[in-house]
Design a protein around this motif. Structure first.
Motif, PDB file in Angstrom:
ATOM      1  N   LEU A   1      31.433  36.810  53.926  1.00  0.00           N
ATOM      2  CA  LEU A   1      32.040  37.798  53.045  1.00  0.00           C
ATOM      3  C   LEU A   1      33.497  37.466  52.749  1.00  0.00           C
ATOM      4  O   LEU A   1      33.950  37.584  51.610  1.00  0.00           O
ATOM      5  CB  LEU A   1      31.926  39.199  53.657  1.00  0.00           C
ATOM      6  N   GLN A   2      34.221  37.015  53.754  1.00  0.00           N
ATOM      7  CA  GLN A   2      35.626  36.652  53.536  1.00  0.00           C
ATOM      8  C   GLN A   2      35.740  35.454  52.604  1.00  0.00           C
ATOM      9  O   GLN A   2      36.616  35.407  51.742  1.00  0.00           O
ATOM     10  CB  GLN A   2      36.318  36.396  54.865  1.00  0.00           C
ATOM     11  N   ALA A   3      34.840  34.492  52.747  1.00  0.00           N
ATOM     12  CA  ALA A   3      34.853  33.319  51.866  1.00  0.00           C
ATOM     13  C   ALA A   3      34.525  33.726  50.431  1.00  0.00           C
ATOM     14  O   ALA A   3      35.176  33.266  49.483  1.00  0.00           O
ATOM     15  CB  ALA A   3      33.860  32.274  52.372  1.00  0.00           C
ATOM     16  N   GLU A   4      33.526  34.573  50.259  1.00  0.00           N
ATOM     17  CA  GLU A   4      33.164  35.042  48.918  1.00  0.00           C
ATOM     18  C   GLU A   4      34.304  35.838  48.294  1.00  0.00           C
ATOM     19  O   GLU A   4      34.610  35.674  47.117  1.00  0.00           O
ATOM     20  CB  GLU A   4      31.900  35.903  48.978  1.00  0.00           C
ATOM     21  N   PHE A   5      34.921  36.677  49.076  1.00  0.00           N
ATOM     22  CA  PHE A   5      36.030  37.482  48.578  1.00  0.00           C
ATOM     23  C   PHE A   5      37.191  36.579  48.155  1.00  0.00           C
ATOM     24  O   PHE A   5      37.837  36.825  47.141  1.00  0.00           O
ATOM     25  CB  PHE A   5      36.481  38.469  49.656  1.00  0.00           C
ATOM     26  N   ALA A   6      37.435  35.525  48.915  1.00  0.00           N
ATOM     27  CA  ALA A   6      38.539  34.607  48.619  1.00  0.00           C
ATOM     28  C   ALA A   6      38.342  33.876  47.294  1.00  0.00           C
ATOM     29  O   ALA A   6      39.322  33.515  46.633  1.00  0.00           O
ATOM     30  CB  ALA A   6      38.702  33.597  49.752  1.00  0.00           C
ATOM     31  N   VAL A   7      37.091  33.650  46.894  1.00  0.00           N
ATOM     32  CA  VAL A   7      36.840  32.956  45.622  1.00  0.00           C
ATOM     33  C   VAL A   7      36.641  33.927  44.463  1.00  0.00           C
ATOM     34  O   VAL A   7      36.264  33.522  43.372  1.00  0.00           O
ATOM     35  CB  VAL A   7      35.638  31.972  45.714  1.00  0.00           C
ATOM     36  N   GLY A   8      36.877  35.219  44.712  1.00  0.00           N
ATOM     37  CA  GLY A   8      36.871  36.190  43.632  1.00  0.00           C
ATOM     38  C   GLY A   8      35.645  37.069  43.525  1.00  0.00           C
ATOM     39  O   GLY A   8      35.566  37.900  42.626  1.00  0.00           O
ATOM     40  N   ASN A   9      34.681  36.912  44.409  1.00  0.00           N
ATOM     41  CA  ASN A   9      33.509  37.780  44.394  1.00  0.00           C
ATOM     42  C   ASN A   9      33.860  39.037  45.176  1.00  0.00           C
ATOM     43  O   ASN A   9      33.701  39.096  46.387  1.00  0.00           O
ATOM     44  CB  ASN A   9      32.298  37.076  45.003  1.00  0.00           C
ATOM     45  N   THR A  10      34.345  40.066  44.470  1.00  0.00           N
ATOM     46  CA  THR A  10      34.862  41.260  45.135  1.00  0.00           C
ATOM     47  C   THR A  10      34.039  42.515  44.864  1.00  0.00           C
ATOM     48  O   THR A  10      34.429  43.606  45.271  1.00  0.00           O
ATOM     49  CB  THR A  10      36.312  41.524  44.683  1.00  0.00           C
ATOM     50  N   VAL A  11      32.916  42.379  44.194  1.00  0.00           N
ATOM     51  CA  VAL A  11      32.080  43.537  43.868  1.00  0.00           C
ATOM     52  C   VAL A  11      31.156  43.830  45.046  1.00  0.00           C
ATOM     53  O   VAL A  11      30.301  43.019  45.409  1.00  0.00           O
ATOM     54  CB  VAL A  11      31.273  43.292  42.578  1.00  0.00           C
ATOM     55  N   ALA A  12      31.338  44.988  45.642  1.00  0.00           N
ATOM     56  CA  ALA A  12      30.613  45.330  46.872  1.00  0.00           C
ATOM     57  C   ALA A  12      29.099  45.328  46.678  1.00  0.00           C
ATOM     58  O   ALA A  12      28.364  44.888  47.556  1.00  0.00           O
ATOM     59  CB  ALA A  12      31.084  46.680  47.404  1.00  0.00           C
ATOM     60  N   THR A  13      28.632  45.811  45.535  1.00  0.00           N
ATOM     61  CA  THR A  13      27.176  45.853  45.330  1.00  0.00           C
ATOM     62  C   THR A  13      26.581  44.456  45.279  1.00  0.00           C
ATOM     63  O   THR A  13      25.492  44.214  45.805  1.00  0.00           O
ATOM     64  CB  THR A  13      26.810  46.629  44.045  1.00  0.00           C
ATOM     65  N   GLU A  14      27.302  43.509  44.666  1.00  0.00           N
ATOM     66  CA  GLU A  14      26.819  42.122  44.614  1.00  0.00           C
ATOM     67  C   GLU A  14      26.846  41.494  46.008  1.00  0.00           C
ATOM     68  O   GLU A  14      25.902  40.801  46.404  1.00  0.00           O
ATOM     69  CB  GLU A  14      27.661  41.300  43.644  1.00  0.00           C
ATOM     70  N   LEU A  15      27.915  41.725  46.740  1.00  0.00           N
ATOM     71  CA  LEU A  15      28.007  41.193  48.098  1.00  0.00           C
ATOM     72  C   LEU A  15      26.904  41.773  48.979  1.00  0.00           C
ATOM     73  O   LEU A  15      26.308  41.070  49.794  1.00  0.00           O
ATOM     74  CB  LEU A  15      29.384  41.491  48.697  1.00  0.00           C
TER      75      LEU A  15
ATOM     76  N   GLY B   1      36.579  47.373  51.592  1.00  0.00           N
ATOM     77  CA  GLY B   1      37.841  48.099  51.439  1.00  0.00           C
ATOM     78  C   GLY B   1      38.959  47.501  52.271  1.00  0.00           C
ATOM     79  O   GLY B   1      40.100  47.408  51.823  1.00  0.00           O
ATOM     80  N   THR B   2      38.641  47.056  53.491  1.00  0.00           N
ATOM     81  CA  THR B   2      39.674  46.420  54.326  1.00  0.00           C
ATOM     82  C   THR B   2      40.066  45.062  53.754  1.00  0.00           C
ATOM     83  O   THR B   2      41.216  44.647  53.879  1.00  0.00           O
ATOM     84  CB  THR B   2      39.221  46.247  55.787  1.00  0.00           C
ATOM     85  N   LEU B   3      39.114  44.380  53.112  1.00  0.00           N
ATOM     86  CA  LEU B   3      39.452  43.117  52.447  1.00  0.00           C
ATOM     87  C   LEU B   3      40.400  43.374  51.275  1.00  0.00           C
ATOM     88  O   LEU B   3      41.366  42.635  51.072  1.00  0.00           O
ATOM     89  CB  LEU B   3      38.184  42.410  51.945  1.00  0.00           C
ATOM     90  N   ARG B   4      40.109  44.414  50.516  1.00  0.00           N
ATOM     91  CA  ARG B   4      40.929  44.728  49.342  1.00  0.00           C
ATOM     92  C   ARG B   4      42.350  45.130  49.707  1.00  0.00           C
ATOM     93  O   ARG B   4      43.306  44.729  49.057  1.00  0.00           O
ATOM     94  CB  ARG B   4      40.283  45.856  48.543  1.00  0.00           C
ATOM     95  N   ASP B   5      42.493  45.950  50.752  1.00  0.00           N
ATOM     96  CA  ASP B   5      43.837  46.427  51.088  1.00  0.00           C
ATOM     97  C   ASP B   5      44.572  45.531  52.082  1.00  0.00           C
ATOM     98  O   ASP B   5      45.689  45.824  52.474  1.00  0.00           O
ATOM     99  CB  ASP B   5      43.822  47.881  51.563  1.00  0.00           C
ATOM    100  N   GLY B   6      43.928  44.446  52.484  1.00  0.00           N
ATOM    101  CA  GLY B   6      44.606  43.463  53.329  1.00  0.00           C
ATOM    102  C   GLY B   6      44.698  43.824  54.794  1.00  0.00           C
ATOM    103  O   GLY B   6      45.480  43.225  55.525  1.00  0.00           O
ATOM    104  N   THR B   7      43.906  44.778  55.266  1.00  0.00           N
ATOM    105  CA  THR B   7      43.972  45.162  56.671  1.00  0.00           C
ATOM    106  C   THR B   7      42.838  44.586  57.497  1.00  0.00           C
ATOM    107  O   THR B   7      42.667  44.956  58.652  1.00  0.00           O
ATOM    108  CB  THR B   7      43.951  46.701  56.825  1.00  0.00           C
ATOM    109  N   VAL B   8      42.093  43.666  56.927  1.00  0.00           N
ATOM    110  CA  VAL B   8      40.961  43.081  57.636  1.00  0.00           C
ATOM    111  C   VAL B   8      41.452  42.172  58.759  1.00  0.00           C
ATOM    112  O   VAL B   8      42.461  41.489  58.635  1.00  0.00           O
ATOM    113  CB  VAL B   8      40.038  42.316  56.667  1.00  0.00           C
ATOM    114  N   VAL B   9      40.740  42.212  59.867  1.00  0.00           N
ATOM    115  CA  VAL B   9      41.000  41.299  60.973  1.00  0.00           C
ATOM    116  C   VAL B   9      40.230  40.014  60.660  1.00  0.00           C
ATOM    117  O   VAL B   9      39.049  40.080  60.329  1.00  0.00           O
ATOM    118  CB  VAL B   9      40.512  41.914  62.306  1.00  0.00           C
ATOM    119  N   PRO B  10      40.866  38.837  60.734  1.00  0.00           N
ATOM    120  CA  PRO B  10      40.153  37.602  60.405  1.00  0.00           C
ATOM    121  C   PRO B  10      38.877  37.443  61.232  1.00  0.00           C
ATOM    122  O   PRO B  10      38.849  37.756  62.420  1.00  0.00           O
ATOM    123  CB  PRO B  10      41.153  36.503  60.745  1.00  0.00           C
TER     124      PRO B  10
END
Length: 98
Positions: A36-50, A71-80
């Motif tokens: 999920l973090q890798a997908e989010f990093a390349v711009g796939n940010t739509v939760a339903t698709e993920l 949501g934590t990925l979007r606001d930057g509070t995700v733990v790696p």
């Protein structure tokens, strides 16, 4: 409540306490977090698709679990996400006879 527990809560920032609590939970999403973090990093940010993508990969949890994590990925509070743990057979130790 023990005085050491009270002291810990008093002396620790709220964000650190939340991250600590988040890290202790074992949720079905954990093994999908690196993906999920890798997908989010390349711009796939739509939760339903993920959600559809990880369901196809075996995720059996609910959409709300994924949605909170996105949501934590979007606001930057995700733990790696931790690095995947390989099997013991992946690590070879060479012992030299002395």
């Amino acid at each position: 409540m023990d005085r050491k527990t009270v002291r810990r809560y008093r002396d620790t920032s709220f964000d650190v306490l939340l991250a600590s609590a988040r890290d202790r939970r074992n949720i079905p999403l954990d093994r999908f977090k690196p993906y999920l973090q890798a997908e989010f990093a390349v711009g796939n940010t739509v939760a339903t698709e993920l959600y559809q993508q990880i369901r196809a990969r075996g995720f059996r949890g609910g959409y709300s679990t994924l949605s909170r994590y996105v949501g934590t990925l979007r606001d930057g509070t995700v733990v790696p996400a931790p690095a995947p743990i390989g099997s013991l057979h992946d690590h070879r130790v060479d012992h030299e006879a002395t």
